[in-house]
Design a protein around this motif. Structure first.
Motif, short mmCIF file in Angstrom:
data_model
loop_
_atom_site.label_atom_id
_atom_site.label_comp_id
_atom_site.label_asym_id
_atom_site.label_seq_id
_atom_site.Cartn_x
_atom_site.Cartn_y
_atom_site.Cartn_z
N ARG A 111 -10.60 4.09 -5.83
CA ARG A 111 -12.05 3.83 -5.89
C ARG A 111 -12.71 4.59 -4.75
O ARG A 111 -12.35 4.42 -3.58
N GLU A 112 -13.64 5.45 -5.10
CA GLU A 112 -14.36 6.28 -4.11
C GLU A 112 -13.36 7.09 -3.29
O GLU A 112 -13.46 7.16 -2.06
N LYS A 113 -12.37 7.69 -4.00
CA LYS A 113 -11.36 8.57 -3.41
C LYS A 113 -10.42 7.86 -2.44
O LYS A 113 -9.71 8.50 -1.66
N LYS A 114 -10.38 6.52 -2.49
CA LYS A 114 -9.49 5.76 -1.63
C LYS A 114 -8.52 4.95 -2.48
O LYS A 114 -8.92 4.31 -3.47
N TYR A 115 -7.25 4.98 -2.09
CA TYR A 115 -6.23 4.24 -2.82
C TYR A 115 -6.27 2.76 -2.41
O TYR A 115 -6.43 2.43 -1.23
N ASN A 116 -6.11 1.90 -3.40
CA ASN A 116 -6.00 0.46 -3.17
C ASN A 116 -4.78 -0.01 -3.96
O ASN A 116 -4.86 -0.31 -5.15
N ILE A 117 -3.63 -0.01 -3.29
CA ILE A 117 -2.39 -0.38 -3.94
C ILE A 117 -2.15 -1.88 -3.81
O ILE A 117 -2.32 -2.45 -2.73
N HIS A 118 -1.74 -2.51 -4.91
CA HIS A 118 -1.50 -3.95 -4.99
C HIS A 118 -2.71 -4.74 -4.48
O HIS A 118 -2.62 -5.52 -3.52
N PRO A 119 -3.86 -4.56 -5.13
CA PRO A 119 -5.07 -5.29 -4.72
C PRO A 119 -4.98 -6.76 -5.14
O PRO A 119 -4.05 -7.15 -5.88
N PRO A 120 -5.92 -7.59 -4.71
CA PRO A 120 -5.93 -9.01 -5.13
C PRO A 120 -6.01 -9.12 -6.65
O PRO A 120 -6.68 -8.32 -7.30
N PRO A 121 -5.34 -10.12 -7.24
CA PRO A 121 -5.33 -10.27 -8.70
C PRO A 121 -6.72 -10.45 -9.31
O PRO A 121 -6.96 -10.06 -10.45
N ASP A 122 -7.65 -11.03 -8.53
CA ASP A 122 -8.99 -11.29 -9.07
C ASP A 122 -9.97 -10.14 -8.82
O ASP A 122 -11.18 -10.29 -9.08
N LEU A 123 -9.48 -8.99 -8.32
CA LEU A 123 -10.36 -7.85 -8.08
C LEU A 123 -10.95 -7.38 -9.41
O LEU A 123 -10.23 -7.15 -10.39
N LEU A 124 -12.26 -7.24 -9.46
CA LEU A 124 -12.92 -6.78 -10.68
C LEU A 124 -12.96 -5.25 -10.72
O LEU A 124 -13.33 -4.61 -9.73
N LEU A 125 -12.53 -4.69 -11.82
CA LEU A 125 -12.56 -3.24 -11.98
C LEU A 125 -13.97 -2.76 -12.25
O LEU A 125 -14.76 -3.45 -12.91
N GLU A 126 -14.30 -1.59 -11.72
CA GLU A 126 -15.64 -1.04 -11.85
C GLU A 126 -15.60 0.29 -12.61
O GLU A 126 -14.54 0.95 -12.69
N HIS A 127 -16.73 0.68 -13.14
CA HIS A 127 -16.84 1.98 -13.80
C HIS A 127 -16.60 3.10 -12.78
O HIS A 127 -17.16 3.08 -11.69
N GLY A 128 -15.73 4.05 -13.12
CA GLY A 128 -15.39 5.13 -12.20
C GLY A 128 -14.07 4.92 -11.50
O GLY A 128 -13.57 5.85 -10.84
N ASP A 129 -13.48 3.72 -11.60
CA ASP A 129 -12.17 3.49 -11.00
C ASP A 129 -11.10 4.32 -11.72
O ASP A 129 -11.19 4.56 -12.93
#
Length: 332
Positions: free
Chosen positions: A306-324
């Protein structure tokens, strides 16, 4: 004017072709002369030319031989001139073949193929990467650019080696950068981190200047140089120091594992990372829900970009956004 143009064309012809032309001309000349000197023994010009080639090559079939003194003198002249030229021609071909093999090993020949991978920097990581790539796809074309390696055996590493500096346009042109598929720049661990990153960034600028669309994967050691690498034109940044630091921390703070970490890496090598944009139906969905859906199709969702930054193993409730961008592991 015509003679001058002919001379210019002739001098541009490779030496092997020049020798061949000279030999054919001489054989035709001697074959024609012997036909007119001894028309009974050599009834046609073709028989004369055949005799000239056989004699000059020292084969000596003996089916045609001159009988007169004049004919024998022509034979002597043929042996002294044509024989030497043919010997020189054969030795030139042999030496040319050897020189070409040496040029390939020492990285002096340009690459003529297309759709290839370009690796910059020769080290243990590059060596292992070449092994993995060729195991997965033996037909993959790989070009290696390195300025410290003096030679490489093609039989041991079936790649095209180019000795030179990847920051120079001439070297990138030899690697056919304009028609390459992608480029990987590995950091030079012999230098200090700043020098290694500076070279990587300069090489990225040179590559991007020669091919504005090619994906460039760059290994950066210092976190402070990541933005510079992105501004230089890198498509993907690999932060190997961060990965190794996390690995060291894991080993220091956990009990000894039964399975060596090298085996885990071997298992990962049998998987393939996949990046793809989040589908519209997954926007505003939780990470866990999307992960459950993708695993049915053999995609293991491990994180997002997201925004050129890696987010590995994020929280289960993280909402995905357009552009991810979804990062998954796919079983090969």
């Amino acid at each position: 004017m015509i003679i001058k143009q002919f001379k210019l064309i002739y001098f541009r012809i490779p030496i092997i072709i020049k020798l061949l032309i000279t030999i054919v001309f001489l054989m035709c000349f001697f074959g024609t002369v012997i036909h007119f000197i001894e028309p009974t023994q050599f009834p046609t010009i073709f028989e004369g030319i055949w005799w000239a080639f056989v004699t000059a090559a020292t084969v000596g079939f003996g089916d045609y031989v001159p009988l007169t003194t004049s004919g024998k003198l022509i034979g002597i002249l043929l042996i002294l001139t044509g024989g030497g030229l043919i010997g020189f021609y054969v030795s030139s071909i042999a030496s040319g073949t050897i020189k070409r093999e040496q040029d390939i090993e020492h990285g002096r020949l340009a690459f003529k193929g297309t759709g290839h991978l370009i690796l910059v920097g020769w080290n243990e990581r590059t060596r292992q990467l070449i092994k993995i790539v060729l195991e997965k796809n033996p037909n993959e074309k790989i070009v290696l650019i390195d300025r410290t390696l003096r030679h490489i055996s093609f039989s041991e590493y079936p790649i095209h080696f180019i000795n030179g500096d990847a920051t120079e346009d001439a070297i990138l042109t030899k690697a056919n950068i304009r028609q390459a598929e992608r480029v990987l720049l590995t950091a030079d661990l012999i230098k200090n981190e700043r020098q290694a990153d500076t070279y990587t960034i300069l090489a990225t600028v040179a590559i991007r200047g020669n091919n504005e669309n090619i994906p460039i994967i760059a290994e950066i050691l210092s976190k402070s140089q990541i933005e510079n690498a992105l501004r230089a034109g890198a498509t993907t940044i690999i932060r190997s120091n961060d990965f190794m630091s996390a690995l060291f921390y894991h080993e220091l703070t956990h009990s000894l594992a039964v399975t060596p970490f090298e085996d885990i890496l071997h298992i990962l090598s049998k998987q393939q990372f996949s990046h793809f944009p989040v589908a519209p139906e997954f926007v505003d969905k939780q990470f866990a829900e999307v992960s459950h859906h993708l695993i049915k199709g053999d995609h293991l969702l491990i994180g997002i970009i997201r925004e050129k930054k890696y987010n590995i193993h994020p929280p289960p409730d993280l909402l995905l956004e357009h552009g991810d961008i979804l990062v998954t592991l796919v079983r090969l």
